[in-house]
Motif scaffolding. Structure first.
Motif, mmCIF file in Angstrom:
data_model
loop_
_atom_site.group_PDB
_atom_site.id
_atom_site.type_symbol
_atom_site.label_atom_id
_atom_site.label_comp_id
_atom_site.label_asym_id
_atom_site.label_seq_id
_atom_site.Cartn_x
_atom_site.Cartn_y
_atom_site.Cartn_z
ATOM 1 N N ARG A 195 12.016 2.634 16.382
ATOM 2 C CA ARG A 195 11.187 1.501 17.147
ATOM 3 C C ARG A 195 10.126 2.426 17.709
ATOM 4 N NH1 ARG A 195 15.566 0.501 19.475
ATOM 5 N NH2 ARG A 195 15.965 -1.672 18.671
ATOM 6 N N ARG A 196 10.050 3.699 17.942
ATOM 7 C CA ARG A 196 9.234 4.211 18.609
ATOM 8 C C ARG A 196 7.876 4.404 17.635
ATOM 9 N NH1 ARG A 196 7.948 9.679 19.357
ATOM 10 N NH2 ARG A 196 9.793 10.535 18.549
ATOM 11 N N VAL A 197 8.137 5.006 16.525
ATOM 12 C CA VAL A 197 7.156 5.397 15.575
ATOM 13 C C VAL A 197 6.808 4.334 14.329
ATOM 14 C CG1 VAL A 197 7.568 7.719 16.139
ATOM 15 C CG2 VAL A 197 8.517 6.812 13.949
ATOM 16 N N GLY A 198 7.757 3.324 14.076
ATOM 17 C CA GLY A 198 7.845 2.615 12.979
ATOM 18 C C GLY A 198 6.230 1.876 12.616
ATOM 19 N N ALA A 199 5.639 1.623 13.872
ATOM 20 C CA ALA A 199 4.449 0.925 13.557
ATOM 21 C C ALA A 199 3.429 1.848 13.451
ATOM 22 C CB ALA A 199 3.816 0.408 14.975
ATOM 23 N N ASP A 200 3.706 3.236 13.665
ATOM 24 C CA ASP A 200 2.815 4.530 13.077
ATOM 25 C C ASP A 200 2.523 4.309 11.669
ATOM 26 O OD1 ASP A 200 1.698 4.890 15.595
ATOM 27 O OD2 ASP A 200 3.619 6.371 16.185
ATOM 28 N N PHE A 201 3.836 4.426 11.165
ATOM 29 C CA PHE A 201 3.985 4.150 9.627
ATOM 30 C C PHE A 201 3.314 3.193 9.010
ATOM 31 C CE2 PHE A 201 8.877 5.876 9.894
ATOM 32 C CZ PHE A 201 8.275 7.405 10.132
ATOM 33 N N ALA A 261 5.051 10.351 5.916
ATOM 34 C CA ALA A 261 5.837 10.357 7.309
ATOM 35 C C ALA A 261 5.858 11.533 8.111
ATOM 36 C CB ALA A 261 7.353 9.999 6.751
ATOM 37 N N THR A 262 5.525 12.579 7.588
ATOM 38 C CA THR A 262 5.258 14.029 8.131
ATOM 39 C C THR A 262 4.019 13.671 9.368
ATOM 40 O OG1 THR A 262 4.051 15.003 6.627
ATOM 41 C CG2 THR A 262 6.295 15.176 6.599
ATOM 42 N N LEU A 263 3.175 12.893 9.165
ATOM 43 C CA LEU A 263 1.674 12.642 9.859
ATOM 44 C C LEU A 263 2.265 12.005 11.151
ATOM 45 C CD1 LEU A 263 -0.687 11.115 7.133
ATOM 46 C CD2 LEU A 263 -0.192 13.630 8.133
ATOM 47 N N VAL A 264 3.467 11.500 11.395
ATOM 48 C CA VAL A 264 3.682 10.804 12.715
ATOM 49 C C VAL A 264 4.729 11.894 13.403
ATOM 50 C CG1 VAL A 264 3.759 8.508 11.763
ATOM 51 C CG2 VAL A 264 5.625 9.520 11.957
ATOM 52 N N SER A 265 4.835 11.248 14.892
ATOM 53 C CA SER A 265 5.751 12.170 15.636
ATOM 54 C C SER A 265 7.087 12.402 15.044
ATOM 55 C CB SER A 265 5.803 11.416 16.989
ATOM 56 O OG SER A 265 6.717 12.131 17.846
ATOM 57 N N PRO A 266 7.741 13.479 15.236
ATOM 58 C CA PRO A 266 9.139 13.653 14.471
ATOM 59 C C PRO A 266 9.981 13.208 15.764
ATOM 60 C CG PRO A 266 8.293 15.628 15.812
ATOM 61 C CD PRO A 266 7.275 14.644 15.745
ATOM 62 N N PRO A 323 0.859 -1.328 -0.037
ATOM 63 C CA PRO A 323 -0.212 0.001 0.056
ATOM 64 C C PRO A 323 0.706 1.248 -0.202
ATOM 65 C CG PRO A 323 -1.055 -1.450 1.558
ATOM 66 C CD PRO A 323 0.486 -1.971 1.097
ATOM 67 N N SER A 324 0.519 2.363 -0.754
ATOM 68 C CA SER A 324 1.241 3.592 -0.875
ATOM 69 C C SER A 324 1.624 4.121 0.616
ATOM 70 C CB SER A 324 0.422 4.616 -1.728
ATOM 71 O OG SER A 324 -0.952 4.786 -0.890
ATOM 72 N N PHE A 325 3.075 4.624 0.619
ATOM 73 C CA PHE A 325 3.335 5.227 1.637
ATOM 74 C C PHE A 325 4.517 6.009 1.033
ATOM 75 C CE2 PHE A 325 6.508 6.096 5.023
ATOM 76 C CZ PHE A 325 5.575 6.433 6.128
ATOM 77 N N SER A 326 4.444 7.577 1.468
ATOM 78 C CA SER A 326 5.331 8.563 0.818
ATOM 79 C C SER A 326 5.851 9.482 2.019
ATOM 80 C CB SER A 326 4.252 9.472 0.025
ATOM 81 O OG SER A 326 3.234 10.315 0.740
ATOM 82 N N THR A 327 6.909 10.133 1.303
ATOM 83 C CA THR A 327 7.606 11.197 2.471
ATOM 84 C C THR A 327 6.417 12.114 3.068
ATOM 85 O OG1 THR A 327 9.352 11.076 0.682
ATOM 86 C CG2 THR A 327 9.180 12.797 2.469
ATOM 87 N N ALA A 328 5.577 12.423 2.299
ATOM 88 C CA ALA A 328 4.570 13.379 3.157
ATOM 89 C C ALA A 328 3.645 12.722 4.133
ATOM 90 C CB ALA A 328 3.222 13.771 2.038
#
Length: 248
Positions: free
Chosen positions: A160-166, A143-148, A136-141
């Motif tokens: 490890r902290r945000v990968g599951a959010d991706f 990635a900005t939706l999750v915690s920096p 399924p599509s996943f873009s650089t944009a």
């Protein structure tokens, strides 16, 4: 339709993968890790497509890396893949499969590449940019939706902290399995999210999130109530072949 995010930087390579194995109509048949790692060296393989083919090829490549090392395995990968292309008994019918290889060696650090058994550039080993998604599509944009990333955080700790959010973003996007005659769209990212870290210490897999997807049902990423899925090992997934062809 499985989700893979592959990353390679100076001192590490990482894989984010989901854990759902399903049949042609998107019904979940097994949940478990979909990454094969070498026992002695920093080398890992994951795949999308035919579960049976993916297991066989991944184990061959990891065994090769253990026998001759990461550098020689990567250097000889084009020849190995060409040899695979000459095995019609392995790649038949709709056994189209996409392989992602992530590795680390002292000379080149983290690196990754991929090849696929169908399409215009079938059985051609290709390098990847620092970050590449499959499924399924996943873009650089996105990635900005999750915690920096935090200032004191290592890149590995950040993923490890945000990968599951991706992976959650990919989970909520439907599609069709490549090469399959599927009548409608379905969600194919589910079961669990695994992070594989490949660095100087080897290749290690850890589950960083699980979802309550039910075996025997389609994935519903927006459902409020779902049954708890039974986690299975890669060995158990191979045994599931007796139940019919599965896809990952």
């Amino acid at each position: 339709m499985s989700g893979i995010i592959s990353m390679a930087f100076g001192d590490v390579a990482m894989l984010l993968t989901d854990g759902a194995t399903y049949d042609d109509d998107g019904t979940v048949r097994r949940i478990g890790c979909k990454v094969t790692t070498s026992k002695q060296v920093s080398f890992a393989v994951t795949s999308r497509g035919s579960d049976a083919v993916g297991n066989v090829v991944a184990e061959r490549l990891c065994h090769m890396a253990d026998e001759i090392g990461v550098s020689d395995t990567l250097a000889g990968l084009h020849g190995v893949v060409h040899h695979l292309s000459e095995q019609p008994d392995l790649f038949t019918g709709d056994n189209a499969t996409q392989f992602v290889i992530a590795a680390w060696d002292a000379k080149n650090g983290g690196q990754h590449c991929y090849f696929q058994t169908n399409g215009e550039k079938r059985f051609e080993v290709r390098a990847l940019p620092e970050i590449q998604s499959f499924g399924p599509s996943f873009s650089t944009a996105d990635a900005t939706l999750v915690s920096p990333k935090r200032s004191a955080e290592t890149l590995t700790d950040y993923i490890r902290r945000v990968g599951a959010d991706f992976m959650e973003i990919m989970r909520k996007r439907p599609g069709r399995r490549d090469g399959a005659c599927v009548g409608d769209m379905f969600f194919g990212v589910g079961g669990q999210c695994d992070l594989t870290v490949i660095d100087r210490n080897g290749a290690k897999v850890e589950t960083i999130r699980t979802w309550n997807d039910a075996i025997g049902e389609r994935i519903n990423p927006f459902g409020l109530f779902q049954n708890v899925a039974v986690l299975g090992s890669r060995k158990e997934r191979r045994a599931a072949k007796a139940q019919g062809r599965k896809v990952a």
